[in-house]
Design a protein around this motif. Structure first.
Motif, short mmCIF file in Angstrom:
data_model
loop_
_atom_site.label_atom_id
_atom_site.label_comp_id
_atom_site.label_asym_id
_atom_site.label_seq_id
_atom_site.Cartn_x
_atom_site.Cartn_y
_atom_site.Cartn_z
N SER A 6 -54.31 45.02 10.37
CA SER A 6 -55.01 45.70 11.45
C SER A 6 -54.02 46.54 12.24
O SER A 6 -52.85 46.19 12.36
N ALA A 7 -54.49 47.67 12.73
CA ALA A 7 -53.68 48.56 13.54
C ALA A 7 -54.51 49.02 14.72
O ALA A 7 -55.72 49.25 14.59
N LYS A 8 -53.87 49.17 15.86
CA LYS A 8 -54.56 49.60 17.07
C LYS A 8 -53.72 50.64 17.79
O LYS A 8 -52.50 50.50 17.90
N GLY A 9 -54.39 51.69 18.26
CA GLY A 9 -53.77 52.67 19.12
C GLY A 9 -52.62 53.45 18.51
O GLY A 9 -51.74 53.92 19.23
N LEU A 10 -52.63 53.61 17.18
CA LEU A 10 -51.53 54.31 16.53
C LEU A 10 -51.57 55.80 16.85
O LEU A 10 -52.60 56.46 16.71
N HIS A 18 -50.53 66.69 16.98
CA HIS A 18 -50.96 65.30 16.97
C HIS A 18 -51.53 64.94 15.59
O HIS A 18 -52.71 65.16 15.33
N ALA A 19 -50.67 64.41 14.72
CA ALA A 19 -51.10 64.07 13.37
C ALA A 19 -52.04 62.86 13.38
O ALA A 19 -53.03 62.81 12.63
N VAL A 20 -51.72 61.87 14.21
CA VAL A 20 -52.56 60.67 14.37
C VAL A 20 -52.68 60.39 15.86
O VAL A 20 -51.67 60.39 16.58
N ARG A 21 -53.90 60.17 16.33
CA ARG A 21 -54.14 59.98 17.77
C ARG A 21 -54.98 58.73 18.00
O ARG A 21 -56.13 58.66 17.58
N ASP A 22 -54.37 57.72 18.61
CA ASP A 22 -55.08 56.52 19.04
C ASP A 22 -55.96 55.97 17.91
O ASP A 22 -57.13 55.66 18.10
N MET A 23 -55.35 55.84 16.73
CA MET A 23 -56.10 55.43 15.53
C MET A 23 -56.06 53.92 15.34
O MET A 23 -55.01 53.29 15.47
N GLY A 24 -57.21 53.37 15.04
CA GLY A 24 -57.31 51.96 14.70
C GLY A 24 -57.90 51.78 13.32
O GLY A 24 -58.71 52.59 12.86
N VAL A 25 -57.47 50.74 12.63
CA VAL A 25 -57.98 50.47 11.29
C VAL A 25 -57.88 48.97 11.04
O VAL A 25 -57.00 48.29 11.57
N GLU A 26 -58.83 48.45 10.27
CA GLU A 26 -58.83 47.04 9.92
C GLU A 26 -59.17 46.88 8.45
O GLU A 26 -60.15 47.47 7.97
N VAL A 27 -58.35 46.13 7.74
CA VAL A 27 -58.58 45.86 6.32
C VAL A 27 -58.83 44.38 6.14
O VAL A 27 -57.93 43.55 6.39
N SER A 58 -46.75 55.17 19.54
CA SER A 58 -47.47 54.14 20.31
C SER A 58 -48.37 53.38 19.34
O SER A 58 -48.68 53.86 18.25
N GLY A 59 -48.79 52.20 19.74
CA GLY A 59 -49.68 51.40 18.92
C GLY A 59 -48.96 50.28 18.19
O GLY A 59 -47.72 50.19 18.19
N THR A 60 -49.75 49.43 17.53
CA THR A 60 -49.20 48.27 16.82
C THR A 60 -49.82 48.15 15.43
O THR A 60 -50.95 48.58 15.20
N VAL A 61 -49.04 47.55 14.52
CA VAL A 61 -49.51 47.22 13.18
C VAL A 61 -49.29 45.72 12.98
O VAL A 61 -48.17 45.23 13.15
N VAL A 62 -50.35 45.02 12.62
CA VAL A 62 -50.28 43.57 12.42
C VAL A 62 -50.69 43.26 10.99
O VAL A 62 -51.76 43.70 10.53
N TYR A 63 -49.83 42.52 10.29
CA TYR A 63 -50.13 42.11 8.91
C TYR A 63 -50.07 40.60 8.81
O TYR A 63 -49.06 39.98 9.16
N ASN A 64 -51.16 40.01 8.35
CA ASN A 64 -51.24 38.56 8.15
C ASN A 64 -50.82 37.81 9.42
O ASN A 64 -50.13 36.80 9.37
N GLY A 65 -51.25 38.35 10.56
CA GLY A 65 -50.99 37.69 11.83
C GLY A 65 -49.65 37.99 12.46
O GLY A 65 -49.36 37.51 13.56
N GLU A 66 -48.82 38.81 11.82
CA GLU A 66 -47.48 39.11 12.32
C GLU A 66 -47.38 40.58 12.72
O GLU A 66 -47.82 41.46 11.98
N ASP A 67 -46.80 40.84 13.86
CA ASP A 67 -46.57 42.21 14.30
C ASP A 67 -45.43 42.80 13.47
O ASP A 67 -44.29 42.35 13.55
#
Length: 257
Positions: A6-10, A18-27, A58-67
């Protein structure tokens, strides 16, 4: 299904663009998730942010519960997240078999000292990698090409080899960048079937960015749509295809998506 990635606010800009703006995604774990959008939508930049090739502003990427926002790509790979590239990156002067055997990380024989101090352990490790390579070639329909040099393969065969190399690594999530690009119709069926088998029989989760809507329609649920660097909508392919916002995003509704 729980979110494996999952990613939030990328956000990421290049020279004021602005190639990516406040993008969120969930797999979701166990899914084959598609990522589509018109040219310039920011899909490739998002893929690079998720895989660690570039870092977000800006933003975060979380994989399998880990930032993992700041982790290097090789450290993400060791945690089980692998990506391919639109242009295959095989070792052209090595055979198909050699390309596969080179893929596993941290092999004992890669270091000089174990070659002298633990030769039996190195031999056992090499034998295990060889056996795994034979299994992967069978899955990827590459066994007849095992001794062919990678540089001599067709574009579609190189795509199969690229995907096969990911299977040599213990991974749960595979990010596929334009897997259908340059693949002829005959091999496209093989590639599609391979992805289905890896998902259904081997428990692999996929995030696929692709322009071929037929491939997306056959493989992906859900489908995420980007436009102008940000999230537009998400859903099953049939709903996405008929969404007026999606049609408008693809060149003002003048193309069939």
């Amino acid at each position: 299904m729980t979110a494996l990635l999952s990613a939030k606010g990328l956000s990421r800009s290049f020279g004021g663009v602005h190639a990516v703006r406040d993008m969120g995604v969930e797999v979701r774990e166990g899914s084959i998730t598609g990522l589509i959008g018109p040219n310039g939508a920011g899909k490739s930049t998002l893929f690079n942010l998720l895989s660690g090739v570039i870092r977000p502003q800006s933003g975060t990427v979380v994989y399998n519960g880990e930032d993992i926002t700041t982790l290097a790509p090789f450290r993400r790979a060791r945690r089980g997240m692998i990506r391919t590239f639109q242009l295959s990156r095989e070792f052209g002067r090595l055979t198909v078999l050699e390309n596969l055997m080179l893929s596993p990380q941290m092999q004992l024989g890669e270091r000089l000292w174990p070659l002298f101090s633990r030769p039996s352990a190195v031999a056992r490790g090499d034998a295990a990698v060889y056996g795994r390579a034979e299994e992967v070639m069978e899955i990827a329909a590459l066994t007849p090409l095992r001794d062919a040099y990678a540089a001599d393969l067709s574009g579609g065969q190189k795509k199969l080899l690229e995907l096969a190399r990911t299977l040599m690594i213990d991974c749960d999530l595979i990010l596929l960048d334009e897997p259908g690009a340059g693949v002829n119709p005959a091999l496209m069926g093989t590639l599609t079937e391979m992805i289905h088998r890896l998902n259904a029989d081997h428990g692999k989760t996929f995030l696929i960015v692709e322009h071929d809507m037929d491939l997306i329609g056959r493989l992906c649920n859900p489908v995420i749509v980007m436009t102008e660097g940000t999230f537009l909508t998400q859903g099953v392919f049939d709903t996405i295809r008929d969404d007026p916002r999606v049609i408008e995003a693809y060149l003002g509704g003048m193309v069939d998506v």
